[in-house]
Design a protein around this motif. Structure first.
Motif, PDB file in Angstrom:
ATOM      1  N   LEU A 270     -85.799  14.196  21.721  1.00  9.29           N
ATOM      2  CA  LEU A 270     -84.465  14.301  22.309  1.00  9.29           C
ATOM      3  C   LEU A 270     -84.469  14.869  23.727  1.00  9.29           C
ATOM      4  N   ILE A 271     -85.648  15.043  24.327  1.00 10.50           N
ATOM      5  CA  ILE A 271     -85.730  15.601  25.670  1.00 10.50           C
ATOM      6  C   ILE A 271     -85.592  14.446  26.662  1.00 10.50           C
ATOM      7  N   LYS A 272     -84.448  14.361  27.296  1.00  7.08           N
ATOM      8  CA  LYS A 272     -84.092  13.186  28.084  1.00  7.08           C
ATOM      9  C   LYS A 272     -84.949  13.000  29.333  1.00  7.08           C
ATOM     10  N   ASP A 273     -85.416  14.104  29.920  1.00  6.74           N
ATOM     11  CA  ASP A 273     -86.219  13.947  31.144  1.00  6.74           C
ATOM     12  C   ASP A 273     -87.711  13.852  30.841  1.00  6.74           C
ATOM     13  N   PHE A 274     -88.083  13.680  29.565  1.00  5.11           N
ATOM     14  CA  PHE A 274     -89.463  13.435  29.159  1.00  5.11           C
ATOM     15  C   PHE A 274     -89.621  11.960  28.803  1.00  5.11           C
ATOM     16  N   THR A 275     -90.815  11.443  29.005  1.00  5.82           N
ATOM     17  CA  THR A 275     -91.102  10.072  28.609  1.00  5.82           C
ATOM     18  C   THR A 275     -91.237   9.991  27.093  1.00  5.82           C
ATOM     19  N   ASP A 276     -91.283   8.763  26.598  1.00  8.18           N
ATOM     20  CA  ASP A 276     -91.460   8.547  25.164  1.00  8.18           C
ATOM     21  C   ASP A 276     -92.765   9.185  24.688  1.00  8.18           C
ATOM     22  N   SER A 277     -93.833   9.010  25.456  1.00  6.13           N
ATOM     23  CA  SER A 277     -95.124   9.565  25.037  1.00  6.13           C
ATOM     24  C   SER A 277     -95.126  11.088  25.081  1.00  6.13           C
ATOM     25  N   GLN A 278     -94.398  11.687  26.026  1.00 10.80           N
ATOM     26  CA  GLN A 278     -94.326  13.149  26.098  1.00 10.80           C
ATOM     27  C   GLN A 278     -93.544  13.715  24.920  1.00 10.80           C
ATOM     28  N   ASN A 279     -92.447  13.075  24.554  1.00 11.72           N
ATOM     29  CA  ASN A 279     -91.711  13.484  23.360  1.00 11.72           C
ATOM     30  C   ASN A 279     -92.558  13.318  22.114  1.00 11.72           C
ATOM     31  N   ARG A 280     -93.285  12.205  22.063  1.00  9.44           N
ATOM     32  CA  ARG A 280     -94.122  11.906  20.903  1.00  9.44           C
ATOM     33  C   ARG A 280     -95.224  12.944  20.743  1.00  9.44           C
ATOM     34  N   LEU A 281     -95.841  13.327  21.845  1.00  7.06           N
ATOM     35  CA  LEU A 281     -96.916  14.306  21.778  1.00  7.06           C
ATOM     36  C   LEU A 281     -96.429  15.630  21.211  1.00  7.06           C
ATOM     37  N   LEU A 282     -95.268  16.088  21.676  1.00  4.64           N
ATOM     38  CA  LEU A 282     -94.737  17.352  21.169  1.00  4.64           C
ATOM     39  C   LEU A 282     -94.505  17.284  19.663  1.00  4.64           C
ATOM     40  N   TYR A 283     -93.964  16.172  19.208  1.00  2.00           N
ATOM     41  CA  TYR A 283     -93.726  16.001  17.777  1.00  2.00           C
ATOM     42  C   TYR A 283     -95.032  16.038  16.993  1.00  2.00           C
ATOM     43  N   LEU A 284     -96.032  15.315  17.469  1.00  2.94           N
ATOM     44  CA  LEU A 284     -97.298  15.228  16.751  1.00  2.94           C
ATOM     45  C   LEU A 284     -98.044  16.562  16.743  1.00  2.94           C
ATOM     46  N   LEU A 285     -97.985  17.274  17.859  1.00  2.37           N
ATOM     47  CA  LEU A 285     -98.638  18.584  17.904  1.00  2.37           C
ATOM     48  C   LEU A 285     -97.969  19.563  16.944  1.00  2.37           C
ATOM     49  N   ASN A 286     -96.640  19.524  16.886  1.00  2.57           N
ATOM     50  CA  ASN A 286     -95.931  20.388  15.937  1.00  2.57           C
ATOM     51  C   ASN A 286     -96.279  20.023  14.498  1.00  2.57           C
ATOM     52  N   LEU A 287     -96.374  18.729  14.237  1.00  2.00           N
ATOM     53  CA  LEU A 287     -96.730  18.259  12.897  1.00  2.00           C
ATOM     54  C   LEU A 287     -98.130  18.726  12.521  1.00  2.00           C
ATOM     55  N   LEU A 288     -99.049  18.603  13.447  1.00  2.00           N
ATOM     56  CA  LEU A 288    -100.418  19.026  13.188  1.00  2.00           C
ATOM     57  C   LEU A 288    -100.481  20.528  12.928  1.00  2.00           C
ATOM     58  N   TYR A 289     -99.746  21.299  13.715  1.00  2.00           N
ATOM     59  CA  TYR A 289     -99.727  22.749  13.531  1.00  2.00           C
ATOM     60  C   TYR A 289     -99.185  23.111  12.147  1.00  2.00           C
ATOM     61  N   GLU A 290     -98.088  22.477  11.753  1.00  2.00           N
ATOM     62  CA  GLU A 290     -97.496  22.764  10.450  1.00  2.00           C
ATOM     63  C   GLU A 290     -98.431  22.369   9.317  1.00  2.00           C
ATOM     64  N   THR A 291     -99.082  21.221   9.455  1.00  2.00           N
ATOM     65  CA  THR A 291    -100.033  20.770   8.435  1.00  2.00           C
ATOM     66  C   THR A 291    -101.192  21.748   8.315  1.00  2.00           C
ATOM     67  N   ASP A 292    -101.725  22.165   9.440  1.00  2.00           N
ATOM     68  CA  ASP A 292    -102.834  23.114   9.452  1.00  2.00           C
ATOM     69  C   ASP A 292    -102.420  24.449   8.858  1.00  2.00           C
ATOM     70  N   ASP A 293    -101.258  24.946   9.267  1.00  2.00           N
ATOM     71  CA  ASP A 293    -100.787  26.252   8.812  1.00  2.00           C
ATOM     72  C   ASP A 293    -100.456  26.235   7.322  1.00  2.00           C
ATOM     73  N   ASN A 294     -99.767  25.193   6.878  1.00  2.00           N
ATOM     74  CA  ASN A 294     -99.372  25.106   5.470  1.00  2.00           C
ATOM     75  C   ASN A 294    -100.566  24.947   4.536  1.00  2.00           C
ATOM     76  N   SER A 295    -101.656  24.406   5.057  1.00  2.00           N
ATOM     77  CA  SER A 295    -102.856  24.222   4.224  1.00  2.00           C
ATOM     78  C   SER A 295    -103.764  25.438   4.266  1.00  2.00           C
ATOM     79  N   GLY A 296    -103.348  26.473   5.003  1.00  2.00           N
ATOM     80  CA  GLY A 296    -104.219  27.642   5.143  1.00  2.00           C
ATOM     81  C   GLY A 296    -105.493  27.292   5.891  1.00  2.00           C
ATOM     82  N   HIS A 297    -105.396  26.340   6.823  1.00  2.00           N
ATOM     83  CA  HIS A 297    -106.516  25.860   7.648  1.00  2.00           C
ATOM     84  C   HIS A 297    -107.525  25.031   6.849  1.00  2.00           C
ATOM     85  N   LYS A 298    -107.180  24.695   5.596  1.00  2.00           N
ATOM     86  CA  LYS A 298    -108.074  23.846   4.796  1.00  2.00           C
ATOM     87  C   LYS A 298    -108.134  22.430   5.375  1.00  2.00           C
ATOM     88  N   PHE A 299    -107.022  22.010   5.974  1.00  2.00           N
ATOM     89  CA  PHE A 299    -107.003  20.674   6.578  1.00  2.00           C
ATOM     90  C   PHE A 299    -107.987  20.594   7.733  1.00  2.00           C
TER      91      PHE A 299
END
Length: 348
Positions: free
Chosen positions: A280-309
């Motif tokens: 939803l960040i209007k002055d960011f490109t599609d790829s910049q928005n996408r990267l933020l989403y994916l990095l957040n997803l990766l962080y949550e996956t890593d954290d929720n797995s206790g770093h087992k992932f």
């Protein structure tokens, strides 16, 4: 979790889907002000044979990277022309992005350090990004000197301290080895291995990322108090970025000039503000928005797995074949201009 791994891997690769750009020359890819930065030791102040560098000025810190890139060119010329395949390019390009995106400025707003209408070339000691980057500049630079890769002795360079918190930093080969022995040893090992012409690029990438991760591990807790100065979205990005480095390292991402430049086109072009949300960040490109989403997803996956992932991912990436497949998958996503954000979310 095993089913999630290939999808997440390909999704994480998606942040580079819009990266292919036409460039006239390799010099177009260089970090900001590259040509104006010191390129040899004699460009710095010298007294009694000792060079003094101020790493809290952008041109002088970038000059350390420039010397590193220049002096190590001979180690990577067998992999390609014009020093483009030098895998140390990731370090100065990352620093250049931090400068261009305003992440080296004083986040407390107490000083005008780093601001365009103030001391533009100043690097703020209050900046989390600047402090984390300090050791990712100083340790490889001094490690290269210690390894005999830069043509001067270990007692010929000293660094100036910042205006405060001087005890958190090291300033020469001796103090850095004392403060960060493991990271310094790993950087020394990398440069020693780089001299060995029998080593493959994959071998050197492994050594490089081992040193990189060791440096972040030794540094991240020292400057934890800096995060209080940032908005929650920027703080989330900082945490997810640090986590992502472990995964990128496991893949042995090729930090050459062209590949790093393309990767960084999807990085946030400014500090994140309160209210900034991926997609939803209007002055960011599609790829910049996408990267933020994916990095957040990766962080949550890593954290929720206790770093087992992460442990699972590292085990999978021990296979040279699987690393090649992962890199090939990334290249395919890079070439796929038709991939859109909604499809990416659906796949995840």
């Amino acid at each position: 979790m095993m089913l999630l791994l290939p999808s997440l891997l390909c999704a994480l690769a998606g942040y580079v889907s819009a990266f292919l750009v036409e460039t006239a020359t390799l010099t177009d890819l260089y970090p900001p002000l590259w040509k104006d930065c010191p390129s040899q030791f004699s460009d710095y102040k010298v007294e009694d044979g000792v060079y003094t560098i101020d790493p809290w000025l952008y041109p002088e810190r970038m000059g350390m990277y420039k010397i590193l890139i220049t002096f190590t060119a001979k180690y990577f010329e067998r992999f390609g022309p014009n020093n483009e395949e030098n895998i140390l390019w990731g370090l100065p390009l990352q620093h250049g992005w931090q400068f261009k995106s305003g992440r080296l400025t004083d986040p407390t707003n107490v000083t005008d350090c780093g601001r365009k209408n103030g001391d533009h070339m100043c690097i703020s000691v209050n900046s989390w990004w600047a402090c984390m980057n300090y050791n990712l500049c100083v340790l490889p630079f001094l490690g290269a000197i210690e390894a005999g890769a830069l043509g001067i002795s270990s007692d010929q360079v000293t660094l100036l301290p910042p205006p405060k918190d001087q005890m958190h930093f090291c300033y020469d080969v001796t103090t850095c080895r004392s403060s960060f022995p493991d990271a310094m040893t790993k950087w020394n090992t990398f440069f020693q291995q780089a001299k060995n012409l029998s080593k493959t690029l994959d071998d050197l990438l492994s050594d490089l990322w081992i040193a990189h991760v060791a440096t972040l591990k030794a540094t991240k807790n020292i400057f934890r108090n800096r995060i209080q100065y940032y908005s929650k979205p920027e703080l989330d990005f900082e945490k997810s970025w640090t986590t992502a480095m472990d995964y990128v390292a496991a893949m042995c991402f090729e930090t050459t000039l062209t590949k790093t430049y393309k990767f960084q086109m999807a990085l946030p072009p400014r500090l994140l503000n309160s209210g900034d949300q991926p997609f939803l960040i209007k002055d960011f490109t599609d790829s910049q928005n996408r990267l933020l989403y994916l990095l957040n997803l990766l962080y949550e996956t890593d954290d929720n797995s206790g770093h087992k992932f992460l442990h699972l991912f590292k085990n999978v990436m021990k296979s040279k074949i699987l690393r090649k497949i992962a890199k090939f998958a990334m290249e395919q996503v890079i070439l796929n201009y038709d991939i859109i954000l909604q499809e990416l979310i659906s796949k995840i």
